[in-house]
Write a protein that holds these residues in place. Structure first.
Motif, PDB file in Angstrom:
ATOM      1  N   SER A  35     -17.711 -24.269 -30.312  1.00 33.93           N
ATOM      2  CA  SER A  35     -17.407 -23.004 -29.645  1.00 33.93           C
ATOM      3  C   SER A  35     -18.558 -22.033 -29.810  1.00 33.93           C
ATOM      4  N   TYR A  59     -15.908 -18.082 -26.552  1.00 31.47           N
ATOM      5  CA  TYR A  59     -14.832 -17.188 -26.991  1.00 31.47           C
ATOM      6  C   TYR A  59     -15.409 -15.825 -27.292  1.00 31.47           C
ATOM      7  N   ARG A 103      -8.381 -12.424 -28.845  1.00 32.72           N
ATOM      8  CA  ARG A 103      -9.402 -13.488 -28.734  1.00 32.72           C
ATOM      9  C   ARG A 103      -9.191 -14.174 -27.404  1.00 32.72           C
ATOM     10  N   VAL A 148     -10.636 -17.068 -24.614  1.00 34.90           N
ATOM     11  CA  VAL A 148     -11.400 -18.305 -24.586  1.00 34.90           C
ATOM     12  C   VAL A 148     -11.635 -18.749 -23.144  1.00 34.90           C
TER      13      VAL A 148
END
Length: 170
Positions: free
Chosen positions: A88, A126, A164, A166
């Motif tokens: 990520s 993210y 958060r 993504v």
């Protein structure tokens, strides 16, 4: 005709510019969310200190910053951190300058983030956005980002919630 936004890799010589853009962006976007005293008095020094440290990471190869320009004028920036152990990439910052939003700057920067991350074998991007920042949330969601988590945060001397978001790269 849509204005052309170009990106260039930032260097340590851009540290003051990035800190200034970050300060102006937060002072505009977070007005009414974070305390005025923080935005008007403490933010500039805090962002200068932050970027002096972050640009050392950039120089060491742990992150990259790109400055968006329109006709040679800086109109935004994005900071990307090298993929973590899960594949990520953190979009550490993405800011389009007040008065220059709506030019496609954010979209150009997100496209670069995806290209940059894929070139490093990442599986997803993210980022965190303050829960009260409806404009940013709308921007990300309209581009396919999804909210994955809500977490307590502390910014500008107050407790807030960050979301958060993504974006899968596969």
């Amino acid at each position: 005709m849509t204005p052309k936004i170009t990106l260039r890799a930032a260097t340590v010589d851009d540290t003051a510019l990035i800190a200034s853009m970050h300060t102006r962006s937060w002072a505009s976007a977070y007005r009414g969310i974070l305390p005025d005293t923080y935005l008007d008095r403490d933010l500039q020094g805090e962002r200068v200190a932050h970027w002096n440290t972050r640009m050392k990471d950039v120089a060491a190869g742990a992150a990259s910053v790109f400055i968006a320009e329109h006709e040679g004028e800086p109109v935004g920036f994005i900071c990307l951190v090298e993929p973590d152990e899960t594949g990520s990439v953190l979009v550490d910052n993405l800011h389009a300058m007040p008065g220059h939003r709506g030019l496609g700057t954010g979209t150009v920067m997100l496209d670069e983030a995806a290209r940059w991350a894929r070139s490093r074998g990442a599986r997803q991007l993210y980022l965190s956005v303050l829960e009260q920042n409806a404009a940013a949330i709308g921007f990300y969601e309209s581009r396919g980002w999804t909210c994955a988590e809500r977490e307590a945060d502390h910014v500008g001397g107050i407790d807030v919630f960050s979301l958060r978001y993504v974006f899968p790269l596969d």
